[in-house]
Design a protein around this motif. Sequence first.
Motif, PDB file in Angstrom:
ATOM      1  N   GLU A 390       0.598  14.773   5.149  1.00 15.92           N
ATOM      2  CA  GLU A 390       0.724  15.277   3.781  1.00 15.92           C
ATOM      3  C   GLU A 390       2.172  15.605   3.447  1.00 15.92           C
ATOM      4  OE1 GLU A 390      -1.165  16.323   0.083  1.00 15.92           O
ATOM      5  OE2 GLU A 390      -1.683  15.079   1.820  1.00 15.92           O
ATOM      6  N   ASN A 391       2.930  16.027   4.434  1.00 12.51           N
ATOM      7  CA  ASN A 391       4.327  16.425   4.209  1.00 12.51           C
ATOM      8  C   ASN A 391       5.341  15.338   4.574  1.00 12.51           C
ATOM      9  OD1 ASN A 391       4.324  19.455   3.423  1.00 12.51           O
ATOM     10  ND2 ASN A 391       2.877  19.365   5.131  1.00 12.51           N
ATOM     11  N   ASP A 392       4.843  14.102   4.877  1.00 10.49           N
ATOM     12  CA  ASP A 392       5.728  13.002   5.275  1.00 10.49           C
ATOM     13  C   ASP A 392       6.678  13.465   6.382  1.00 10.49           C
ATOM     14  OD1 ASP A 392       4.704  11.097   3.478  1.00 10.49           O
ATOM     15  OD2 ASP A 392       5.889  11.959   1.849  1.00 10.49           O
ATOM     16  N   ALA A 393       6.135  14.187   7.355  1.00  9.21           N
ATOM     17  CA  ALA A 393       6.958  14.763   8.415  1.00  9.21           C
ATOM     18  C   ALA A 393       7.505  13.695   9.346  1.00  9.21           C
ATOM     19  CB  ALA A 393       6.126  15.776   9.209  1.00  9.21           C
ATOM     20  N   GLU A 394       8.596  14.036   9.999  1.00 11.31           N
ATOM     21  CA  GLU A 394       9.260  13.136  10.943  1.00 11.31           C
ATOM     22  C   GLU A 394       9.435  13.806  12.284  1.00 11.31           C
ATOM     23  OE1 GLU A 394      12.943  12.141   9.102  1.00 11.31           O
ATOM     24  OE2 GLU A 394      12.052  10.691   7.695  1.00 11.31           O
ATOM     25  N   THR A 395       9.570  12.985  13.303  1.00 12.56           N
ATOM     26  CA  THR A 395       9.840  13.488  14.647  1.00 12.56           C
ATOM     27  C   THR A 395      11.271  14.008  14.715  1.00 12.56           C
ATOM     28  OG1 THR A 395      10.618  11.350  15.430  1.00 12.56           O
ATOM     29  CG2 THR A 395       8.244  11.793  15.631  1.00 12.56           C
ATOM     30  N   GLN A 396      11.609  14.596  15.831  1.00  9.74           N
ATOM     31  CA  GLN A 396      12.955  15.143  15.997  1.00  9.74           C
ATOM     32  C   GLN A 396      14.045  14.076  15.861  1.00  9.74           C
ATOM     33  OE1 GLN A 396      13.748  18.644  16.739  1.00  9.74           O
ATOM     34  NE2 GLN A 396      11.670  18.699  15.890  1.00  9.74           N
ATOM     35  N   ASP A 397      13.703  12.818  16.177  1.00 12.01           N
ATOM     36  CA  ASP A 397      14.697  11.760  16.062  1.00 12.01           C
ATOM     37  C   ASP A 397      14.501  10.913  14.809  1.00 12.01           C
ATOM     38  OD1 ASP A 397      12.390  10.555  16.845  1.00 12.01           O
ATOM     39  OD2 ASP A 397      13.226   9.478  18.563  1.00 12.01           O
ATOM     40  N   GLY A 398      13.777  11.450  13.814  1.00 12.79           N
ATOM     41  CA  GLY A 398      13.738  10.824  12.494  1.00 12.79           C
ATOM     42  C   GLY A 398      12.678   9.769  12.276  1.00 12.79           C
ATOM     43  N   ARG A 399      11.664   9.654  13.114  1.00 11.18           N
ATOM     44  CA  ARG A 399      10.592   8.676  12.898  1.00 11.18           C
ATOM     45  C   ARG A 399       9.432   9.323  12.145  1.00 11.18           C
ATOM     46  NH1 ARG A 399       8.380   7.913  17.636  1.00 11.18           N
ATOM     47  NH2 ARG A 399       9.605   9.529  18.665  1.00 11.18           N
ATOM     48  N   LYS A 400       8.935   8.640  11.124  1.00 12.48           N
ATOM     49  CA  LYS A 400       7.837   9.167  10.332  1.00 12.48           C
ATOM     50  C   LYS A 400       6.579   9.254  11.189  1.00 12.48           C
ATOM     51  CE  LYS A 400       5.329   8.503   5.989  1.00 12.48           C
ATOM     52  NZ  LYS A 400       5.193   7.666   4.766  1.00 12.48           N
ATOM     53  N   ARG A 536      -6.049  11.716  -0.703  1.00 11.31           N
ATOM     54  CA  ARG A 536      -7.124  10.932  -0.099  1.00 11.31           C
ATOM     55  C   ARG A 536      -6.593  10.154   1.100  1.00 11.31           C
ATOM     56  NH1 ARG A 536     -12.069   7.424  -2.504  1.00 11.31           N
ATOM     57  NH2 ARG A 536     -12.626   6.435  -0.527  1.00 11.31           N
ATOM     58  N   GLU A 537      -5.402   9.610   1.000  1.00  8.05           N
ATOM     59  CA  GLU A 537      -4.857   8.831   2.116  1.00  8.05           C
ATOM     60  C   GLU A 537      -4.693   9.700   3.346  1.00  8.05           C
ATOM     61  OE1 GLU A 537      -0.722   6.562   3.170  1.00  8.05           O
ATOM     62  OE2 GLU A 537      -1.680   6.023   1.255  1.00  8.05           O
ATOM     63  N   THR A 538      -4.235  10.957   3.144  1.00  7.48           N
ATOM     64  CA  THR A 538      -4.100  11.876   4.274  1.00  7.48           C
ATOM     65  C   THR A 538      -5.450  12.131   4.933  1.00  7.48           C
ATOM     66  OG1 THR A 538      -2.113  13.002   3.463  1.00  7.48           O
ATOM     67  CG2 THR A 538      -3.553  14.257   4.920  1.00  7.48           C
ATOM     68  N   ALA A 539      -6.432  12.512   4.110  1.00  9.36           N
ATOM     69  CA  ALA A 539      -7.753  12.830   4.648  1.00  9.36           C
ATOM     70  C   ALA A 539      -8.369  11.635   5.351  1.00  9.36           C
ATOM     71  CB  ALA A 539      -8.669  13.322   3.524  1.00  9.36           C
ATOM     72  N   GLU A 643      -9.383   4.821   2.530  1.00  9.47           N
ATOM     73  CA  GLU A 643      -8.207   4.255   1.874  1.00  9.47           C
ATOM     74  C   GLU A 643      -6.977   4.736   2.630  1.00  9.47           C
ATOM     75  OE1 GLU A 643      -8.136   5.183  -2.274  1.00  9.47           O
ATOM     76  OE2 GLU A 643     -10.122   4.315  -2.672  1.00  9.47           O
ATOM     77  N   ILE A 644      -6.480   3.890   3.515  1.00 12.06           N
ATOM     78  CA  ILE A 644      -5.342   4.280   4.333  1.00 12.06           C
ATOM     79  C   ILE A 644      -4.320   3.151   4.382  1.00 12.06           C
ATOM     80  CG2 ILE A 644      -6.741   5.787   5.781  1.00 12.06           C
ATOM     81  CD1 ILE A 644      -6.783   3.686   7.918  1.00 12.06           C
ATOM     82  N   ASP A 645      -3.118   3.518   4.736  1.00 12.77           N
ATOM     83  CA  ASP A 645      -2.050   2.540   4.919  1.00 12.77           C
ATOM     84  C   ASP A 645      -2.408   1.700   6.149  1.00 12.77           C
ATOM     85  OD1 ASP A 645       0.247   1.138   5.436  1.00 12.77           O
ATOM     86  OD2 ASP A 645       1.600   2.837   5.186  1.00 12.77           O
ATOM     87  N   GLU A 646      -2.498   0.398   5.959  1.00  9.17           N
ATOM     88  CA  GLU A 646      -2.896  -0.488   7.057  1.00  9.17           C
ATOM     89  C   GLU A 646      -1.999  -0.337   8.281  1.00  9.17           C
ATOM     90  OE1 GLU A 646      -5.590  -2.434   7.264  1.00  9.17           O
ATOM     91  OE2 GLU A 646      -6.224  -1.567   5.357  1.00  9.17           O
ATOM     92  N   SER A 647      -0.740   0.058   8.040  1.00  4.94           N
ATOM     93  CA  SER A 647       0.170   0.213   9.174  1.00  4.94           C
ATOM     94  C   SER A 647      -0.231   1.386  10.068  1.00  4.94           C
ATOM     95  CB  SER A 647       1.610   0.411   8.674  1.00  4.94           C
ATOM     96  OG  SER A 647       1.738   1.648   7.973  1.00  4.94           O
ATOM     97  N   GLN A 648      -1.113   2.259   9.548  1.00  2.47           N
ATOM     98  CA  GLN A 648      -1.555   3.405  10.338  1.00  2.47           C
ATOM     99  C   GLN A 648      -2.593   3.020  11.390  1.00  2.47           C
ATOM    100  OE1 GLN A 648      -0.558   6.421  10.494  1.00  2.47           O
ATOM    101  NE2 GLN A 648       0.510   6.914   8.603  1.00  2.47           N
TER     102      GLN A 648
END
Length: 728
Positions: A390-400, A536-539, A643-648
Amino acid sequence: MARGDTRASRGGGIRRLFTWRKLLGTFLVACLLGMGALYAAYLIVPVPANANAEATMQSNVYKYSNGKVLARTGKVNREIVGLDQIPKKVQNAFVAAENKTFYKDNGVDIKGTARAAWNTLTGKGKQGGSTITQQYVKNYYLDQSQTATRKLKELVIALKVDQRMRKDEILAGYINTSYYGRNAYGIQAAAQAYYRVDASKLTVAQGAYLASVLQAPSQYDWHAAGDKGRRLVQERWNYTLDNMVEEGWLPAAERSGLTFPVPKAPKAAPGMEGQTGYIVEAANAELVRQGVNETDLKAGGWTITLNIDEKKQKALVKAVEQQLEDKIDRKDDEQAVVQAGATSVDPKTGAVVALYGGVGATEHWMSNATRRDYQPASTFKPLVLASALENDAETQDGRKIGLGTVYDGTSKRPVEGSDEPFAPENEDDRSHGMVTVQTATNKSINSVYAQMIVDVGVGNVKKTALDLGMKDGKDFGETPAMSLGTMGASTWDMAGVYATLDNHGKKVTPTIVKTAAHKDRKAEPVRSIGSQVVSRETADTVTKAMMGVVESGSGFRAAGNYDAAGKTGTSENNRSAWFVGYTPELVTAVGLFGEKPDGTGQVTLTDTINPGRANGGRTPAQIWGAYTTKALGGGSDERFDLEIDESQIVEPVPSRSETSESPDPTPTRTETDEPTAPAETGTPQEPTPTRTQTQDPDPTPTWTRPTRPTSPATPPPPDEGVVSDALQ
């Protein structure tokens, strides 16, 4: 003087003393005095401002969603109903039985009352002789004593009541305050006690029986009466119907076709034993939260229809009995500490359709379904993932962060980027190397989620958790350890949170009360479906992640002939074990809690229901699976609409099978979705494809998930959880 003369003289004296004129005068004076006394009484005796203590006491009636009565509570088994809920011919039956002139008289029967008072005074027995109005006054304002004083008050008050109230109001009061036997006060309770129907469904024949039984409830109860009592009540039943025909209230042709309606055998009123007490307690608590005054609720008179589905409720109880209670000995001190709780919710409506509060409300009053004194453990991890997405968070080295993001799953790995040191241990201190978020979810890897919550921000995760429906935010403890579910939560809470995820991110608030009505007011229902709290995508992405837990992870025992997503959890010191999961139609949270037999504190579940730890992937998942299968009628063809991003989507890639210390001597699952472990640099790397192992050095069979499992899978992957005092 001759003897005859003496007798004549005496006779003449008596005649002179009691002449007809003197007798008439005395009678007239007595009448005038009586009338004066009555008039004085009329002026002096007021209509009481309030009813007597028992006249307005009612029971609360709790019903299943299908209308069947679950329970009645209160000192007096009474539910007051209006005349609009009583068929007109049934109303007429009461008038025909007790007081044919009711609609014409002034509320009293002077002759009958005088005769009853005289017989009482002279010791000839306590007798009636009252009109419906007088009986109503006796029931509502006075008491059941048969003294002359009470009779006089009854007569005077009845005269005044007849002048002030409409006949229909008096009749309704009489029908609702009278005692019918079988501990039933009022026609609604009587209709249920004798015929198992509401008053609105009574036939004229049944109504005539209830009107007849009022004359002698104990003697005329068909199943308690002897031959004489049965004969008398039948005679009175015929008398009532004949009077109805005479008054023009019942066609003669209809009367001739009626047969005596033998009432059903007496049945004990449902009490608070078993799950009933837990359900009633939850309903009352919800009504109070909705603004119903607790004192008013205790006073009775409420008809409360619940969302509890009778069939699902029975299925949940049976699942707990088969998967837990039948396998333990509650007389054994070690096994007696195990407590089970569960809440099942319809995600589309928020309705609580089933609830399990414990072994029985009369044995263990605290409801294990609603208590919040145990940690939800790893069932909280999906909320960390939801907040990351939901917050488009990233890892410590900048990966979503997404399902394919790689984390270091090394046990006791210190988290990076936190002011609060934290290095959680994984189950059995097992290190998993570099794994995707999907794998970390499947295996419930502590070290990954501890790092993730730091990457997302503990405050952000807490906000997401509260938005989704978690309670008591003060109890969260805003540290990385929060990722392992260190706050308190109930199965009710967790069912609501997961229902919101199942409902594509639209807030679901579990509600057990469908409707609650009193003769004077109604309670506002809970607004069970709210606004969109996460996208919805998050859930849906979180749902996709948790499908992996059931398909090939720690929750495999919950799999069945349905689409399912869920998460296991085992808390610190193994004090609680959870499985919370859902299908498109049903969300259920199941928890096991270790509690001292005297209820004074928490204890471990280790070595209680099985050797070693009692984790969420075992008994809780088995209860969940057994219940869900039954509740869905053996299974369901409904699929998750995601309904999700296929890359997930992280497709499984075959890799070497991990061995596992599993207590079940069954094959282990081949790990197919882990990346190749990098060199020991501690730096996360993107996954690289691995070669399929064609020859496993350990000759353990592998398991391939069927397209549509028809029964719970048997080969266990490594169970989630940790040893000793580590959280999972």
